[in-house]
Design an enzyme around this catalytic site. Structure first.
Site, PDB file in Angstrom:
ATOM      1  CE1 TYR A 241     -11.609  -9.135  -8.754  1.00  0.00           C
ATOM      2  CE2 TYR A 241      -9.234  -8.786  -8.902  1.00  0.00           C
ATOM      3  CZ  TYR A 241     -10.433  -9.204  -9.460  1.00  0.00           C
ATOM      4  OH  TYR A 241     -10.437  -9.705 -10.755  1.00  0.00           O
TER       5      TYR A 241
ATOM      6  N   GLY B 179       0.884  -1.162   0.000  1.00  0.00           N
ATOM      7  CA  GLY B 179       0.000   0.000   0.000  1.00  0.00           C
ATOM      8  C   GLY B 179       0.916   1.204   0.000  1.00  0.00           C
TER       9      GLY B 179
ATOM     10  N   GLY C 221       8.082   4.453  -6.465  1.00  0.00           N
ATOM     11  CA  GLY C 221       7.773   5.852  -6.148  1.00  0.00           C
ATOM     12  C   GLY C 221       7.683   6.069  -4.643  1.00  0.00           C
ATOM     13  CG  ASP C 222       4.878   3.957  -2.631  1.00  0.00           C
ATOM     14  OD1 ASP C 222       4.352   5.002  -3.067  1.00  0.00           O
ATOM     15  OD2 ASP C 222       4.373   2.834  -2.786  1.00  0.00           O
TER      16      ASP C 222
ATOM     17  N   GLY D 128       5.889   0.269  -6.436  1.00  0.00           N
ATOM     18  CA  GLY D 128       6.417   0.634  -5.116  1.00  0.00           C
ATOM     19  C   GLY D 128       7.651   1.529  -5.181  1.00  0.00           C
TER      20      GLY D 128
ATOM     21  N   GLY E 154      14.925   9.595 -14.129  1.00  0.00           N
ATOM     22  CA  GLY E 154      15.434  10.260 -12.924  1.00  0.00           C
ATOM     23  C   GLY E 154      14.369  11.088 -12.253  1.00  0.00           C
TER      24      GLY E 154
HETATM   25  O1  KDG Z   1       2.834   2.627  -5.011  1.00  0.00           O
HETATM   26  C1  KDG Z   1       2.508   1.277  -5.026  1.00  0.00           C
HETATM   27  C2  KDG Z   1       1.040   1.157  -4.799  1.00  0.00           C
HETATM   28  O2  KDG Z   1       0.347   1.808  -5.822  1.00  0.00           O
HETATM   29  C3  KDG Z   1       0.581  -0.251  -4.755  1.00  0.00           C
HETATM   30  O3  KDG Z   1       1.172  -0.965  -3.707  1.00  0.00           O
HETATM   31  C4  KDG Z   1      -0.898  -0.404  -4.627  1.00  0.00           C
HETATM   32  O4  KDG Z   1      -1.260   1.131  -2.853  1.00  0.00           O
HETATM   33  C5  KDG Z   1      -1.586   0.676  -3.917  1.00  0.00           C
HETATM   34  C6  KDG Z   1      -2.746   1.212  -4.592  1.00  0.00           C
HETATM   35  O5  KDG Z   1      -3.649   1.622  -3.899  1.00  0.00           O
HETATM   36  O6  KDG Z   1      -2.733   1.259  -5.820  1.00  0.00           O
END
Ligand code: KDG
Length: 318
Positions: free
Chosen positions: A107, A34, A259-260, A257, A232
């Site tokens: 889902y 998430g 970007g997080d 993930g 970049g």
């Molecule tokens: O940044 C990664 C998220 O997009 C992925 O893990 C799923 O959190 C998510 C989402 O709600 O799309």
């Protein structure tokens, strides 16, 4: 009290083990994923303390996510279990129809986290942190999620905490017009803004990183980082600084993930008072390492890992 509070939905990610359309995939790998909890794990790896506010279904997947994040050192004391709604799930289709790319199938409608509301936000907990973080995904989930974000941002600002926000527009959750309308209302309350050219195009009608950053800076944030994937990232501040850094070239295994990981590393550097250029370099390194491994958080690096990566001194035997 924690340094950073993040809020949003975490789901079980079922990541296809083989490439191609999901209908032909027989094996999936389970991960906890998430965007906001990925961020929380990232800042913990970088040496800060972090808490995560959310709701989970009172079910097996909810228990899995809760103990996974607790095991990663994230404070889950502000997470509620819901016996009426399930934990969300999503699938990742790999390498099809774009080789090297991923397609996400959610889902999550009616999930426990989409019921997140202001009652789930402990205002004192948020106000006592140094920074609150959320994303456009939480804003897309429901009206009550938007109210929760408003309360958390207000609490953060009231307590002197910074607010960081990633635009993270997911067009499977809402259309571009609604995304623009809603996200634009929140940008003025953010200090650090993360985005990419696709989101900037939706929000401003301007995908050029420099011009988009300039426009966003005019809306309130003091720092804007525009992530450019394999190219970049570009970052600019209201104080007139601007830096462009090329991406590190690494073998790409799973881009979800990254970007997080970038956001967490960037925020962590800024919380340490590091300059824009060094922060962007560390954030690019974190994003690069993240894509080398399946799953969102597995390869989010520690500072030591980033240092070894940057020095090119990683050893096979340690
Ligand atoms: O940044 C990664 C998220 O997009 C992925 O893990 C799923 O959190 C998510 C989402 O709600 O799309």
């Amino acid at each position: 009290m924690v340094d950073v509070v993040a809020m949003g939905e975490t789901m079980v990610q079922l990541n296809a083990f083989t490439p191609g359309p999901l209908r032909y995939v027989n094996y999936f790998e389970k991960h906890a994923a998430g965007t906001e909890s990925n961020f929380a794990v990232g800042v913990v790896r970088m040496g800060h303390t972090a808490g995560w506010i959310s709701r989970l279904g009172d079910d097996e997947f909810g228990c899995y996510i809760h103990s996974f994040l607790r095991g990663e050192g994230v404070d889950v004391s502000r997470v509620a279990f819901d016996s009426e709604a399930p934990t969300g799930v999503y699938f990742i289709q790999r390498d099809y129809p774009v080789p090297g790319g991923s397609v996400v199938y959610y889902y999550r409608r009616g999930s426990a986290a989409s019921g997140l509301g202001p009652g789930d936000v402990d205002a004192d907990y948020v106000a006592s942190a140094r920074l609150f973080h959320t994303t456009g995904i939480t804003l897309a989930l429901s009206g009550s999620c938007r109210e929760a974000v408003s309360k958390a941002m207000e609490s953060a600002r009231g307590g002197g905490a910074e607010v960081s926000f990633d635009t993270n527009i997911r067009l499977k959750l809402w259309g571009p017009d609604k995304a623009r309308r809603v996200i634009t209302e929140y940008i003025g309350d953010c200090d650090m803004l993360f985005t990419d050219p696709q989101d900037a195009e939706i929000l401003l009608g301007e995908g050029d990183p420099r011009r988009a950053a300039e426009e966003f800076l005019g809306m309130g944030p003091h720092t804007v980082a525009v992530k450019l994937g394999g190219e970049g990232a570009y970052a600019a501040t209201s104080g007139g600084e601007a830096v462009m850094k090329e991406a590190f070239k690494v073998p790409v295994v799973d881009v979800v993930g990254a970007g997080d990981a970038f956001d967490a590393a960037f925020v962590s550097c800024r919380l340490r008072g590091w300059g824009l250029e060094r922060s962007l370099e560390v954030a690019n390194a974190a994003g690069a390492l993240c894509v080398t491994v399946r799953g969102d958080v597995e390869a989010i690096p520690t500072f030591e890992d980033v240092e070894r990566f940057l020095e090119g001194r990683s050893q096979v035997f340690r």
